[in-house]
Design an enzyme around this catalytic site. Sequence first.
Site, short mmCIF file in Angstrom:
data_model
loop_
_atom_site.label_atom_id
_atom_site.label_comp_id
_atom_site.label_asym_id
_atom_site.label_seq_id
_atom_site.Cartn_x
_atom_site.Cartn_y
_atom_site.Cartn_z
CB VAL A 107 -0.93 0.03 1.22
CG1 VAL A 107 -1.84 1.26 1.16
CG2 VAL A 107 -1.76 -1.25 1.31
N GLY A 117 -7.33 11.49 -1.07
CA GLY A 117 -8.32 10.44 -0.93
C GLY A 117 -7.97 9.14 -1.63
CB ILE A 118 -5.04 8.12 -3.64
CG1 ILE A 118 -5.23 9.26 -4.64
CG2 ILE A 118 -4.55 6.86 -4.35
CD1 ILE A 118 -3.95 9.75 -5.28
CB ALA A 119 -4.57 5.99 1.26
NE ARG A 120 -11.76 7.74 3.59
CZ ARG A 120 -12.13 7.11 4.70
NH1 ARG A 120 -12.95 6.07 4.64
NH2 ARG A 120 -11.68 7.49 5.88
CB SER A 143 5.21 1.16 7.42
OG SER A 143 4.32 1.75 6.49
CD GLU A 144 2.64 6.45 7.70
OE1 GLU A 144 2.29 7.47 8.31
OE2 GLU A 144 2.70 6.36 6.47
CE1 TYR A 148 -3.52 0.41 5.77
CE2 TYR A 148 -1.85 0.96 7.40
CZ TYR A 148 -2.23 0.79 6.09
OH TYR A 148 -1.32 1.00 5.09
CE1 TYR A 429 -0.78 -9.33 5.26
CE2 TYR A 429 0.29 -10.37 7.14
CZ TYR A 429 -0.82 -9.79 6.58
OH TYR A 429 -1.98 -9.65 7.31
#
Length: 429
Positions: A107, A117-120, A143-144, A148, A429
């Site tokens: 991701v 808004g792309i990650a959403r 990683s963050e 999530y 992963y």
Amino acid sequence: MTDIDARDQPADPRSAERLHRSGFDYRIIDTADAQATAAFLRAETRGFLDAEPTDESRDEMAGILQDRRNIGVFDGDDPLPIATVNSWVTPLTVPGGEVPMWAISSVTVSATHRRRGIARQLLEGELRAAATAGVPVAGLTVSEATIYGRYGFGAAIPVAQLTIDARRAGWGAPDASGRFAYVEKDELATVLGELHDRARTQRAGQIAGWPARWRRMAGQGPSDKGAAEVRGVVWRDDEGRPRGAVAYRLAEVEGEFRAQLQVRHLVADTDEGLRAMWSFLLHHDLVNRVSVDLRPVDDPVTWLVADQRAVTQRVHDHGWLRILDVPAALQARTYAGDDLEITVEVTDALGFAEGIWRVRVSGGTATVQATDAAPDVTLDVATLSSAYVGGVPLTQLAAAGRVHGDGAQIIAFSEALRSPEAPVLSIWY
């Protein structure tokens, strides 16, 4: 366990339409197209702040992508994606069995396109694809850690990072009677994979590995700068069967003619095998300190050494889960304690797990049905997902204000969800 293939699912139409309105193209990458695959990999490594892939590393990573559903987001005619995600379906070990899990990885969103808004749309698109495919649980490693929860994921599988003062620790356990041997990297990769395949069914939280993962752990990753330093040891029992293995490297302690031993991967499929591997690591000549991550929080090493104060443990989140189908997820595992009947209300902003569910546990197995009865317990889907494999007590989540309802029922449900051993996820992963 399942014949569901993530690659059979098309690009999510809702995410595609929403991103199209913003001028972006959201589509599945054709891994038969070498140029498109290379562009995806460049975007992925850039997103994770890694170096540009070499020809050799690109070939290996392209092989991994062949088995996954890979999505890129594009801005105009630029062939390089501005965002990436990939996924596949894997067995997730749960107490008493397995459940299909939609594994989400890679991701990334380009630093040039943040807060658009792309990650959403990437994450919600993956969850809709998983639900459409009939996969009851999604999972990822992150990683963050603050991103999530808004998508219904809960930190479900805590792990321990261990640092052990080898000079002080000593040894207080029986010695293993088998045999240790250094092995070449090809054999090490093979044994790591075989042992993981056997061991992963023994504790909740684990997923299946893949060959490139074990080659990397064994020091065969083309882009791994420390690959030449990797050493591998296998322990075989009295019948000659591999029961434990470790990949590690040594880092010199300046001015002391001693070293720090850094474990890359440690795996055993029996208690004796694990004791043997810890014995090897803690008795290694000229080593001041042993460090290892992704161990279960109940790793027995503190009871193997003579001085427990030599062991420092730092617990951190690692495996994140997201329930999509409450009946399928809860019926896939077994339960501890007495028989139980409880009505649970699950709230879910995205709607997948929303509902009131009558959970009946008898003889360690559950039946789950929708109901309109008044709930005994109310919680959101991220909270239920955190408690799902038994790594986080529901009572602890209740104390944090994330579970509401009848106190006795919360305690009973928490006891039922308990795992006999702490869950673990020993890979990224």
